[in-house]
Design a protein around this motif. Structure first.
Motif, PDB file in Angstrom:
ATOM      1  N   GLY A  12      -1.858   3.282  -5.985  1.00 41.30           N
ATOM      2  CA  GLY A  12      -1.347   3.816  -4.722  1.00 41.30           C
ATOM      3  C   GLY A  12      -0.494   5.054  -4.926  1.00 41.30           C
ATOM      4  N   ALA A  13       0.344   5.030  -5.965  1.00 40.79           N
ATOM      5  CA  ALA A  13       1.192   6.192  -6.258  1.00 40.79           C
ATOM      6  C   ALA A  13       0.339   7.376  -6.688  1.00 40.79           C
ATOM      7  N   LYS A  14      -0.684   7.093  -7.481  1.00 37.33           N
ATOM      8  CA  LYS A  14      -1.546   8.169  -7.957  1.00 37.33           C
ATOM      9  C   LYS A  14      -2.280   8.840  -6.790  1.00 37.33           C
ATOM     10  N   GLU A  22       7.828   3.061  -1.308  1.00 37.08           N
ATOM     11  CA  GLU A  22       6.846   1.971  -1.331  1.00 37.08           C
ATOM     12  C   GLU A  22       6.219   1.817  -2.712  1.00 37.08           C
ATOM     13  N   GLN A  23       5.983   2.938  -3.385  1.00 33.84           N
ATOM     14  CA  GLN A  23       5.354   2.912  -4.705  1.00 33.84           C
ATOM     15  C   GLN A  23       6.366   2.759  -5.837  1.00 33.84           C
ATOM     16  N   LEU A  75       1.467   5.487 -13.339  1.00 30.60           N
ATOM     17  CA  LEU A  75       1.517   5.390 -11.886  1.00 30.60           C
ATOM     18  C   LEU A  75       0.603   4.268 -11.417  1.00 30.60           C
ATOM     19  N   THR A  76       1.026   3.563 -10.380  1.00 32.86           N
ATOM     20  CA  THR A  76       0.140   2.589  -9.752  1.00 32.86           C
ATOM     21  C   THR A  76      -0.988   3.364  -9.070  1.00 32.86           C
ATOM     22  N   ASN A  94       8.554   8.453 -12.780  1.00 36.27           N
ATOM     23  CA  ASN A  94       8.304   7.034 -12.979  1.00 36.27           C
ATOM     24  C   ASN A  94       8.790   6.557 -14.349  1.00 36.27           C
ATOM     25  N   ALA A 144       6.340   6.773   1.140  1.00 31.11           N
ATOM     26  CA  ALA A 144       5.352   6.444   0.112  1.00 31.11           C
ATOM     27  C   ALA A 144       6.000   6.340  -1.267  1.00 31.11           C
TER      28      ALA A 144
END
Length: 192
Positions: free
Chosen positions: A64-66, A18-19, A61-62, A56, A15
């Motif tokens: 998805g990352a969040k 990916e992020q 954060l995106t 980051n 993850a």
């Protein structure tokens, strides 16, 4: 009581990649654990800023990352506040080479200390138990594996060190961690 489980190291690692976050799973979990143990509120998103800075490069954060970090944060907080002595360090599986696991432990401990540091704790106001736990963690952060020594013996010692880290974390949390908000039950009306 439901069992609280962290996501696997591999799932978090995937993850993070990916992020596009520049942090290892052990580092991120150590940072979050340190902040929670240092008194960070678990009832809001006050973890977002430090994670953006740390993992980051200061960028937001995106979504998805969040979501991924929030999941790691909430499972870590739930585990710490469960009232038991169950606290897991997010580490590579036992089938990974000992050197890889030892490096991850070093990353975890250094990040835990950093997370505590972000909470602006006053060193002169810490109890003797917390001061001792922090000194132990600083020593542990310097440890390494000597591949020329007996690896079975070092594996056994490594497990003891991991257990000691867990106890240090729980000690810090019990004295410094913020307690989650507890909702007061509504008063019941009594008929007379």
């Amino acid at each position: 009581m439901s069992e609280i489980t962290l996501p696997t190291y591999q799932a978090v690692e995937s993850a993070l990649k990916e992020q596009g976050l520049a942090s290892a799973p052990a580092e991120l979990h150590g940072l979050l654990s340190g902040m929670i143990c240092g008194g960070l509120s678990v009832d809001d998103d006050s973890w977002v800023g430090p994670v953006c800075d740390y993992a980051n490069e200061g960028e937001p954060l995106t979504d998805g990352a969040k979501v991924m970090v929030r999941t790691l944060f909430s499972t870590t907080a739930n585990e710490l506040f469960s009232g038991g002595f169950e606290f897991s360090l997010l580490m590579p599986d036992d089938d990974e080479p000992l050197t890889v696991r030892a490096d991850a432990l070093t990353e975890w401990v250094n990040s835990f200390i950093s997370g505590l540091g972000l909470m602006d704790l006053q060193k002169n106001q810490l109890s003797e138990a917390v001061t001792e736990a922090l000194a132990d963690l600083q020593d542990i952060a310097q440890l390494g594996i000597d591949e020329d020594d007996d690896m079975e013996e070092q594996a056994a010692l490594f497990e003891q060190v991991v257990e000691h880290v867990r106890m240090c974390v729980l000690s810090c949390h019990s004295e410094l961690g913020q307690r989650p908000a507890v909702e007061e039950p509504e008063e019941k009306l009594t008929l007379h």
